[in-house]
Design an enzyme around this catalytic site. Structure first.
Site, mmCIF file in Angstrom:
data_model
loop_
_atom_site.group_PDB
_atom_site.id
_atom_site.type_symbol
_atom_site.label_atom_id
_atom_site.label_comp_id
_atom_site.label_asym_id
_atom_site.label_seq_id
_atom_site.Cartn_x
_atom_site.Cartn_y
_atom_site.Cartn_z
ATOM 1 C CB CYS A 1 5.706 -104.199 -15.714
ATOM 2 S SG CYS A 1 6.940 -105.832 -16.154
ATOM 3 C CG MET B 1 12.910 -100.770 -23.638
ATOM 4 S SD MET B 1 13.095 -100.797 -25.547
ATOM 5 C CE MET B 1 11.987 -101.938 -26.194
ATOM 6 C CD GLU B 2 13.489 -107.312 -17.067
ATOM 7 O OE1 GLU B 2 14.255 -108.200 -16.467
ATOM 8 O OE2 GLU B 2 12.576 -107.827 -17.771
ATOM 9 C CG ASN C 1 6.122 -95.513 -24.912
ATOM 10 O OD1 ASN C 1 5.719 -96.323 -24.175
ATOM 11 N ND2 ASN C 1 7.086 -95.672 -25.847
ATOM 12 N N GLY C 2 4.788 -95.404 -27.900
ATOM 13 C CA GLY C 2 4.499 -96.736 -28.323
ATOM 14 C C GLY C 2 4.035 -96.584 -29.819
ATOM 15 C CD GLU C 3 3.388 -100.805 -32.319
ATOM 16 O OE1 GLU C 3 3.859 -100.769 -33.257
ATOM 17 O OE2 GLU C 3 3.562 -101.512 -31.475
ATOM 18 C CE LYS D 1 7.458 -96.538 -20.488
ATOM 19 N NZ LYS D 1 7.243 -98.166 -20.369
HETATM 20 C C1 LIG Z 1 11.904 -105.953 -23.827
HETATM 21 C C2 LIG Z 1 10.963 -104.943 -23.237
HETATM 22 C C3 LIG Z 1 11.407 -104.341 -21.890
HETATM 23 C C4 LIG Z 1 10.612 -103.300 -21.195
HETATM 24 N N1 LIG Z 1 10.910 -103.013 -19.893
HETATM 25 C C5 LIG Z 1 10.212 -101.915 -19.449
HETATM 26 C C6 LIG Z 1 10.822 -101.546 -18.220
HETATM 27 O O1 LIG Z 1 11.609 -101.989 -17.535
HETATM 28 N N2 LIG Z 1 10.027 -100.466 -17.760
HETATM 29 C C7 LIG Z 1 9.206 -99.955 -18.276
HETATM 30 O O2 LIG Z 1 8.572 -98.909 -17.793
HETATM 31 N N3 LIG Z 1 8.679 -100.260 -19.599
HETATM 32 C C8 LIG Z 1 9.230 -101.205 -20.304
HETATM 33 N N4 LIG Z 1 8.944 -101.557 -21.273
HETATM 34 C C9 LIG Z 1 8.003 -100.720 -22.135
HETATM 35 C C10 LIG Z 1 8.659 -99.650 -22.885
HETATM 36 O O3 LIG Z 1 9.291 -99.067 -22.203
HETATM 37 C C11 LIG Z 1 7.798 -99.274 -23.844
HETATM 38 O O4 LIG Z 1 6.765 -98.525 -23.016
HETATM 39 C C12 LIG Z 1 7.149 -100.020 -24.823
HETATM 40 O O5 LIG Z 1 7.929 -100.780 -25.641
HETATM 41 C C13 LIG Z 1 6.309 -99.381 -26.069
HETATM 42 O O6 LIG Z 1 7.153 -98.394 -26.926
HETATM 43 P P1 LIG Z 1 7.727 -98.966 -28.227
HETATM 44 O O7 LIG Z 1 6.598 -99.361 -29.135
HETATM 45 O O8 LIG Z 1 8.326 -97.543 -28.757
HETATM 46 O O9 LIG Z 1 8.428 -99.942 -27.981
HETATM 47 C C14 LIG Z 1 9.601 -102.732 -21.929
HETATM 48 C C15 LIG Z 1 9.292 -103.061 -23.331
HETATM 49 C C16 LIG Z 1 10.079 -104.240 -23.925
HETATM 50 C C17 LIG Z 1 9.591 -104.721 -25.109
#
Ligand SMILES: Cc1cc2nc3c(=O)[nH]c(=O)nc-3n(C[C@H](O)[C@H](O)[C@H](O)COP(=O)(O)O)c2cc1C
Length: 322
Positions: free
Chosen positions: A98, A8-9, A199-201, A139
């Site tokens: 992304c 998560m960037e 992945n997700g939610e 991913k």
């Molecule tokens: C603030 C933020 C930054 C993210 N940065 C990246 C990243 O650098 N690389 C990536 O593959 N996914 C990135 N994602 C996506 C997450 O890795 C993940 O796929 C997404 O949040 C869904 O999962 P979740 O519902 O469990 O949060 C980012 C998501 C968020 C919210």
């Protein structure tokens, strides 16, 4: 079953990776994406986003870290991937999800899901450049504006050489809006032979149970849910093992928050450190009433010493970080 901490960037940097992996239940984590445009990045760029490379590519808790690259030029990505391996990256992960406008304009991230042939070419080049014993993983989201090409994309990635896929079960246009379409993870797994992570939610153990039922996936990646509930991986691992799930108390979490703050203070200029704390604390308010109260106190505070007091950070550690 494997549980990964999502990249998560701007949020999950080495500090949060350290603190979260110490809680337990996380099998591996990933750097924030490292943007590759048209040249070989200098070593400093890697050490900045992946300082764990200097200590065996593991967090303090011993959790392995992968290096994630984002870009669209197959040869340039391959050169950078090979270089990252010489610096100690144990796995190279490629980002095809992304949604950021700036990233997609320069042909990186989710926009590449419109071009399965390019995905294939990227994987092939990177796989060729990276030593055989180092896995290359990818991913992806389900697509750019529809999941119509999700299966083509997944096949292209795996035929190009991906050893594993993580599927963030939404399109770019879906953004981060619920729901995540976990049924697509099952469809992807039907057409590829490598492990596919869902992945997700996933915010709770119950979400995980539903996700497993719908996606059929044994392996999962947790993002915002884990940042908001730092023991989510531990809870899920316990539930999976048929053990009692005992949620982490605020008393157990507070020392981690204090340590996070100390590390943020050490890493960042005083004007930026409070923002990092507020960012995580705001997410913790989803799970902890104590975080709601603390957030209300720190939200308008920009003075690091006042925040030290509000957090009750131990004096000795503060002196050391000064
Ligand atoms: C603030 C933020 C930054 C993210 N940065 C990246 C990243 O650098 N690389 C990536 O593959 N996914 C990135 N994602 C996506 C997450 O890795 C993940 O796929 C997404 O949040 C869904 O999962 P979740 O519902 O469990 O949060 C980012 C998501 C968020 C919210």
């Amino acid at each position: 079953m494997q549980i990964a901490l999502a990249p998560m960037e701007g949020l999950v940097d080495e500090i949060l990776r350290d603190v979260l992996t110490r809680v337990g239940g996380i099998d591996w984590c990933v750097t924030e994406f490292i943007r590759v445009c048209d040249r070989l990045l200098p070593e400093t760029a890697y050490h900045k986003l992946a300082p764990e490379l200097a200590v065996g590519a593991r967090t303090q808790a011993g959790t392995p870290m992968r290096v994630q690259l984002l870009g669209s030029d197959p040869v340039c990505l391959a050169d950078n991937a090979a270089f990252a391996c010489t610096l100690g990256a144990p796995v190279i992960d490629l980002n095809f999800g992304c949604p950021a406008k700036t990233v997609n304009k320069s042909r990186g991230g989710a926009v590449l899901l419109k071009e399965p042939e390019l995905l294939h070419a990227i994987l092939r080049e990177v796989r060729r450049a990276v030593p055989a014993q180092i896995p290359v993983t990818a991913k992806m989201r389900l697509g750019f504006d529809s999941p119509d090409c999700a299966l083509d994309c997944a096949r292209a990635l795996v035929e190009g050489g991906a050893d594993q896929l993580v599927v963030h079960a939404r399109t770019k246009v879906d953004g981060y809006k619920p729901p995540a379409h976990w049924e697509w993870v099952a469809r992807v797994q039907e057409v590829v032979k490598v492990p596919v992570y869902a992945n997700g939610e996933i915010w709770t153990v119950d979400d995980w149970r539903r996700c497993r039922e719908v996606s059929g996936a044994e392996d999962i990646m947790l993002g915002r849910g884990l940042v908001s509930r730092p023991d989510l991986a531990r809870q899920i691992a316990a539930a999976r093992a048929g053990q009692e799930v005992v949620p982490m108390s605020w008393d157990e979490l507070l020392p981690l928050l204090q340590d996070f703050w100390l590390q943020a203070r050490r890493k960042l200029a005083p004007r930026y450190a409070p923002g990092r704390l507020k960012q995580w604390l705001a997410m913790l308010t989803r799970s902890y009433p104590e975080a709601v109260a603390l957030f209300a106190e720190v939200r308008r505070e920009n003075d690091c010493q006042r925040i030290d007091q509000l957090l009750g950070a131990p004096e000795a550690a503060l002196a050391e970080s000064a």
